[in-house]
Write a protein that holds these residues in place. Structure first.
Motif, mmCIF file in Angstrom:
data_model
loop_
_atom_site.group_PDB
_atom_site.id
_atom_site.type_symbol
_atom_site.label_atom_id
_atom_site.label_comp_id
_atom_site.label_asym_id
_atom_site.label_seq_id
_atom_site.Cartn_x
_atom_site.Cartn_y
_atom_site.Cartn_z
ATOM 1 N N ALA A 136 0.823 -1.209 0.000
ATOM 2 C CA ALA A 136 0.000 0.000 0.000
ATOM 3 C C ALA A 136 0.855 1.255 0.000
ATOM 4 N N ALA A 137 2.008 1.202 0.696
ATOM 5 C CA ALA A 137 2.914 2.345 0.739
ATOM 6 C C ALA A 137 3.700 2.471 -0.554
ATOM 7 N N VAL A 138 4.169 1.334 -1.091
ATOM 8 C CA VAL A 138 4.925 1.337 -2.347
ATOM 9 C C VAL A 138 4.079 1.915 -3.474
ATOM 10 N N MET A 139 2.796 1.575 -3.469
ATOM 11 C CA MET A 139 1.889 2.064 -4.509
ATOM 12 C C MET A 139 1.856 3.591 -4.545
ATOM 13 N N VAL A 140 1.730 4.208 -3.382
ATOM 14 C CA VAL A 140 1.672 5.674 -3.303
ATOM 15 C C VAL A 140 3.023 6.283 -3.665
ATOM 16 N N GLY A 141 4.114 5.668 -3.185
ATOM 17 C CA GLY A 141 5.439 6.185 -3.493
ATOM 18 C C GLY A 141 5.763 6.129 -4.968
ATOM 19 N N THR A 142 5.440 5.012 -5.605
ATOM 20 C CA THR A 142 5.685 4.857 -7.041
ATOM 21 C C THR A 142 4.848 5.855 -7.838
ATOM 22 N N PHE A 143 3.587 6.026 -7.424
ATOM 23 C CA PHE A 143 2.704 6.984 -8.088
ATOM 24 C C PHE A 143 3.263 8.401 -7.966
ATOM 25 N N SER A 144 3.760 8.767 -6.775
ATOM 26 C CA SER A 144 4.290 10.120 -6.570
ATOM 27 C C SER A 144 5.526 10.367 -7.419
ATOM 28 N N ALA A 145 6.372 9.335 -7.583
ATOM 29 C CA ALA A 145 7.555 9.481 -8.449
ATOM 30 C C ALA A 145 7.137 9.724 -9.886
ATOM 31 N N GLY A 146 6.104 9.011 -10.337
ATOM 32 C CA GLY A 146 5.596 9.219 -11.691
ATOM 33 C C GLY A 146 5.034 10.615 -11.884
ATOM 34 N N VAL A 147 4.368 11.131 -10.853
ATOM 35 C CA VAL A 147 3.801 12.484 -10.925
ATOM 36 C C VAL A 147 4.915 13.523 -11.037
ATOM 37 N N VAL A 148 6.014 13.325 -10.288
ATOM 38 C CA VAL A 148 7.146 14.248 -10.371
ATOM 39 C C VAL A 148 7.686 14.293 -11.802
ATOM 40 N N TYR A 149 7.790 13.130 -12.435
ATOM 41 C CA TYR A 149 8.217 13.071 -13.841
ATOM 42 C C TYR A 149 7.258 13.858 -14.728
ATOM 43 N N GLY A 150 5.956 13.645 -14.513
ATOM 44 C CA GLY A 150 4.961 14.312 -15.344
ATOM 45 C C GLY A 150 5.003 15.820 -15.207
#
Length: 448
Positions: A91-105
């Motif tokens: 559940a934590a990895v999911m949010v962290g991975t999503f946030s990294a993708g958002v930073v890229y975007g």
């Protein structure tokens, strides 16, 4: 751009039989690195393979099929992923991975409209180099614990002589492959090291092959789908753990794109544009987060395969992505990966983590940084000791800034406030080259 005579051009489609062989060859080159990250972090290798395939296909769509790049699990996120897993699991990895993708975007949008100069000013070599070193050196103890078979529950090393011997042989196989092998084999030292080490481990009696024999050929992995199988853990600590690392991987991404452009003979920084390439990376990580995979990024192994084979076809890359997805649904393959002993993974990781650290040092050397300058010494020393030493800030019960993120943040702050910023760029070659490559980026594309 340099002149390169390709076997297959970027948009050239091979015959179906060649297509299969070339795509499998390309996937095998990416395979070792793609599965190593989830194994080291406790994630599912099957899901990582599927996320890698989906991410590559989405990357090809976002970049309009113009960049022959394969997307796979990012090594830079190994330490943050381990921290996120201990904090809140999938559940934590999911949010962290999503946030990294958002930073890229977000960064891709800013680059589209404001150019790339601001990013390079934010992340000079004196910041990026030491942070990359921290990524590798911070994982050194993890590699040794695996190699020597550390039992976390008992707090002791179990049968360390046998396990470490297997690890050293695995390390030797990987080194020999990397240094002495020629052609395509030289591009896949991790995969050859894993296969060779696995055989040695089997002969040493530390491999249990029975789960592989019992596993079905087809199975559906336990996907971590938000609000379906897993409720995301929304926490600022997780975001702080993962998101800042995306800035570091962006610097690596830019370097990869510059090298890839020279190999293929096309300026990918202008067309389809660096903003599209970064956006493709970001979307790949967002997609990975939706199935429970690790953050994705472009691979150096991809560049090596293209340079050796001269096969630049995006159809071959797409075929490799499809095979990755199919392999992710194979129970046999998942069981085989799970049966790889920690000693084998540790042997490969000793070299891999050292190479990551050395890459940071190489960046500083190639930038010709003056390490006799007190400003550079202060920034590098602070980043290295904070990051490797494991310092962290517990701001509140729900917000903690871990060592790697803290080191990167402090490095950026020190660079921003200390005088004489020009020494942070050394010879300025990377910065000036990138400015030249992207000065007309907006002329080639008008929409995201």
């Amino acid at each position: 751009m340099s002149e390169t005579k390709p076997v297959l051009h970027v948009h050239e489609r091979p015959a179906w039989n060649q297509w299969i062989v070339l795509s499998l060859q390309h996937l095998f080159a990416m395979f070792g690195a793609t599965i190593l990250v989830p194994i080291l972090t406790g994630l599912s290798p099957s899901i990582a393979l599927i996320a890698s395939g989906l991410g590559t296909l989405s990357y090809l769509v976002v970049t309009r099929g113009q960049i022959p790049a394969y997307i796979g699990s990012s090594f830079a996120f190994i330490f943050p992923l381990i921290a996120a897993m201990s904090f809140g699991g999938a559940a934590a990895v999911m949010v962290g991975t999503f946030s990294a993708g958002v930073v890229y975007g977000v960064t891709s949008v800013l680059i589209k409209y404001f150019g790339v100069g601001w990013l390079m000013r934010l992340l000079p070599p004196i910041v990026v180099g030491p942070v990359i070193m921290v990524i590798g050196l911070g994982l050194a103890s993890t590699a040794i614990d695996m190699a020597m078979n550390y039992d976390e529950e008992a707090g002791v090393y179990v049968d360390s002589l046998r396990h470490f011997s297997v690890a050293l042989v695995t390390l030797a196989i990987t080194i020999v492959t990397s240094i002495f092998f020629k052609g395509f084999l030289r591009v896949i030292p991790i995969l050859i090291g894993l296969v060779g080490g696995y055989l040695i481990a089997f002969m040493a009696g530390i491999v249990d092959f029975s789960p592989v024999a019992a596993a079905p050929w087809f199975h559906v992995p336990d996907f971590a789908i938000p609000f379906v199988t897993v409720t995301p853990m929304w926490s600022m600590t997780i975001i702080v753990i993962m998101a800042p690392i995306a800035l570091v991987t962006m610097a690596e991404h830019i370097g990869d794109q510059m090298v890839l452009s020279k190999i293929v003979g096309k300026n990918f920084l202008r067309k389809p544009g660096l903003h599209r390439s970064l956006l493709g990376d970001g979307i790949a990580s967002v997609m990975a987060s939706l199935v429970g995979g690790p953050p994705n990024t472009t691979y150096g192994e991809n560049i090596g395969v293209l340079a050796i084979t001269k096969v630049f076809s995006v159809f071959v890359i797409g075929g490799a992505a499809v095979f990755a997805i199919l392999f992710g649904f194979s129970g046999k393959i998942e069981a085989l990966i799970a049966s790889i002993p920690g000693a084998v993974m540790g042997g490969v990781s000793i070299l891999l983590f050292g190479i990551i650290a050395s890459a940071g040092l190489r960046l500083m050397i190639e930038s010709e940084l003056d390490m006799g300058d007190k400003r550079n010494l202060v920034i590098a020393a602070t980043i290295l000791v904070i990051g490797i030493g494991g310092a962290f800030l517990e701001i509140t019960e729900y917000l903690e800034v871990p060592a790697m993120a803290l080191a990167a943040i402090l490095g950026i702050i020190l660079h921003a406030i200390l005088p004489n910023k020009t020494v942070a760029y050394g010879n300025g070659q990377l910065f000036s080259d990138l400015e030249d490559e992207t000065t007309t980026i907006d002329e080639s594309t008008t929409t995201l």
